[in-house]
Write a protein that holds these residues in place. Sequence first.
Motif, mmCIF file in Angstrom:
data_model
loop_
_atom_site.group_PDB
_atom_site.id
_atom_site.type_symbol
_atom_site.label_atom_id
_atom_site.label_comp_id
_atom_site.label_asym_id
_atom_site.label_seq_id
_atom_site.Cartn_x
_atom_site.Cartn_y
_atom_site.Cartn_z
ATOM 1 N N ALA A 277 0.852 -1.195 0.000
ATOM 2 C CA ALA A 277 0.000 0.000 0.000
ATOM 3 C C ALA A 277 0.886 1.242 0.000
ATOM 4 O O ALA A 277 2.077 1.183 0.335
ATOM 5 N N PRO A 278 0.319 2.397 -0.378
ATOM 6 C CA PRO A 278 1.098 3.644 -0.328
ATOM 7 C C PRO A 278 1.718 3.852 1.050
ATOM 8 O O PRO A 278 1.067 3.664 2.080
ATOM 9 N N GLY A 279 3.004 4.224 1.035
ATOM 10 C CA GLY A 279 3.729 4.457 2.276
ATOM 11 C C GLY A 279 4.478 3.256 2.811
ATOM 12 O O GLY A 279 5.289 3.394 3.735
ATOM 13 N N ASP A 280 4.225 2.074 2.262
ATOM 14 C CA ASP A 280 4.918 0.871 2.715
ATOM 15 C C ASP A 280 6.365 0.852 2.230
ATOM 16 O O ASP A 280 6.716 1.487 1.232
ATOM 17 N N ASP A 281 7.190 0.059 2.914
ATOM 18 C CA ASP A 281 8.548 -0.253 2.478
ATOM 19 C C ASP A 281 8.601 -1.716 2.049
ATOM 20 O O ASP A 281 7.936 -2.579 2.646
ATOM 21 N N VAL A 282 9.420 -1.995 1.002
ATOM 22 C CA VAL A 282 9.548 -3.355 0.474
ATOM 23 C C VAL A 282 11.030 -3.666 0.280
ATOM 24 O O VAL A 282 11.756 -2.889 -0.350
ATOM 25 N N LEU A 283 11.472 -4.790 0.805
ATOM 26 C CA LEU A 283 12.850 -5.230 0.614
ATOM 27 C C LEU A 283 13.049 -5.760 -0.805
ATOM 28 O O LEU A 283 12.258 -6.600 -1.266
ATOM 29 N N VAL A 284 14.087 -5.299 -1.492
ATOM 30 C CA VAL A 284 14.386 -5.781 -2.832
ATOM 31 C C VAL A 284 15.881 -6.057 -2.968
ATOM 32 O O VAL A 284 16.704 -5.363 -2.361
ATOM 33 N N PRO A 285 16.257 -7.062 -3.765
ATOM 34 C CA PRO A 285 17.679 -7.337 -3.987
ATOM 35 C C PRO A 285 18.278 -6.335 -4.975
ATOM 36 O O PRO A 285 17.578 -5.803 -5.834
ATOM 37 N N GLU A 286 19.596 -6.096 -4.818
ATOM 38 C CA GLU A 286 20.298 -5.173 -5.711
ATOM 39 C C GLU A 286 21.709 -5.691 -5.961
ATOM 40 O O GLU A 286 22.412 -6.020 -5.001
ATOM 41 N N PRO A 287 22.149 -5.791 -7.229
ATOM 42 C CA PRO A 287 21.357 -5.527 -8.424
ATOM 43 C C PRO A 287 20.406 -6.682 -8.720
ATOM 44 O O PRO A 287 20.692 -7.829 -8.402
ATOM 45 N N SER A 288 19.297 -6.354 -9.356
ATOM 46 C CA SER A 288 18.336 -7.370 -9.756
ATOM 47 C C SER A 288 17.392 -6.764 -10.798
ATOM 48 O O SER A 288 17.613 -5.651 -11.288
#
Length: 336
Positions: free
Chosen positions: A93-104
């Motif tokens: 939802a708006p305002g949430d944080d999401v963990l993502v891999p980098e680089p990917s």
Amino acid sequence: MDPDSASSVSRVPHGGDGDPAVVDFSANTNPKRPPGTAAAYDAAYGPATRYPDDEYADYRAAAADYVDCDPSDVVPTAGGLTALRLAFGVTVAPGDDVLVPEPSFGEYDREIRLQGATPVPVAHDGILEADPAEYAAAVVCTPNNPTGEAAAPDDLRDFLARCRAADTALVVDEAFLDFTDDPSLAGKSGAIVARSLTKMFGLPGLRAGFAVATGGLGDGLDAARPTWGLSVPAAAVGAHCMRQSTFVEETKARVAAERARMRDRLEADFEVFPSDAPFLLLGVDGDVDALLAHARERGFALRDARTFPTLDSHVRVAVRLPEENEALVDALSAFA
């Protein structure tokens, strides 16, 4: 999707070269198709004059057999990217944080921002050690694109358990997993698996894929998916391809052998990253633009990997057919 975010999110660069004068090593798609694919496509012409059956029972059954899950947990989608959009749409939802891999894969960042949320990057080889608490979702790409390494299955299951404990959805992009012998997380509680038929079956223009999730996550995905979201030809051809187990095993063996052979030769001139995928990431000690031009002049398109965050002197090359791979390695060795 967050309307206020849509206008500020840009497109993402990808591989793929439509120039018929070059061999395309920039896109990681199989240069071969399963036997009978064209016939399956032709046979779908008549049924395509009617709306698809929105239950997609045959496609769900084929997908369930392909990844070993229950057909009721399969959500048909027009490619793996649509599966990812659905996954973020029902968890972020708006305002949430999401963990993502980098680089990917760059579309994670884009799709998360389209939801009004913020992607929080973590090193691709350290994301399974991250704390998922306080995040709406976490993303794992296995094998990771563009680096190529698959997540250790035990470590991935442990991370999923920590995500469940933190009430954080785990979105697992398995677009290249069928080139490995690793088990899918499809059907595991707390996980949303995104799959693509583009890579293994060499049909990027068909736009066929699926998501898998159980319980409330699965119900949300199925409720949110577009009606008739998979075309009749895509459903028919996709179901046919997923049942071609001999083709899949032969492709896995060919890619593994060719990847090892390419690595052995390329390591003399480039930094070659470990890979379980149908591509290799190369670190270039020199002018990347000159290397890309050198390859194109000799009839090969490479992926400029500098568009991925944290990569500043890299190219990615697909693993194609033996004679094509040999010719590419000769050309790259001549540059070095």
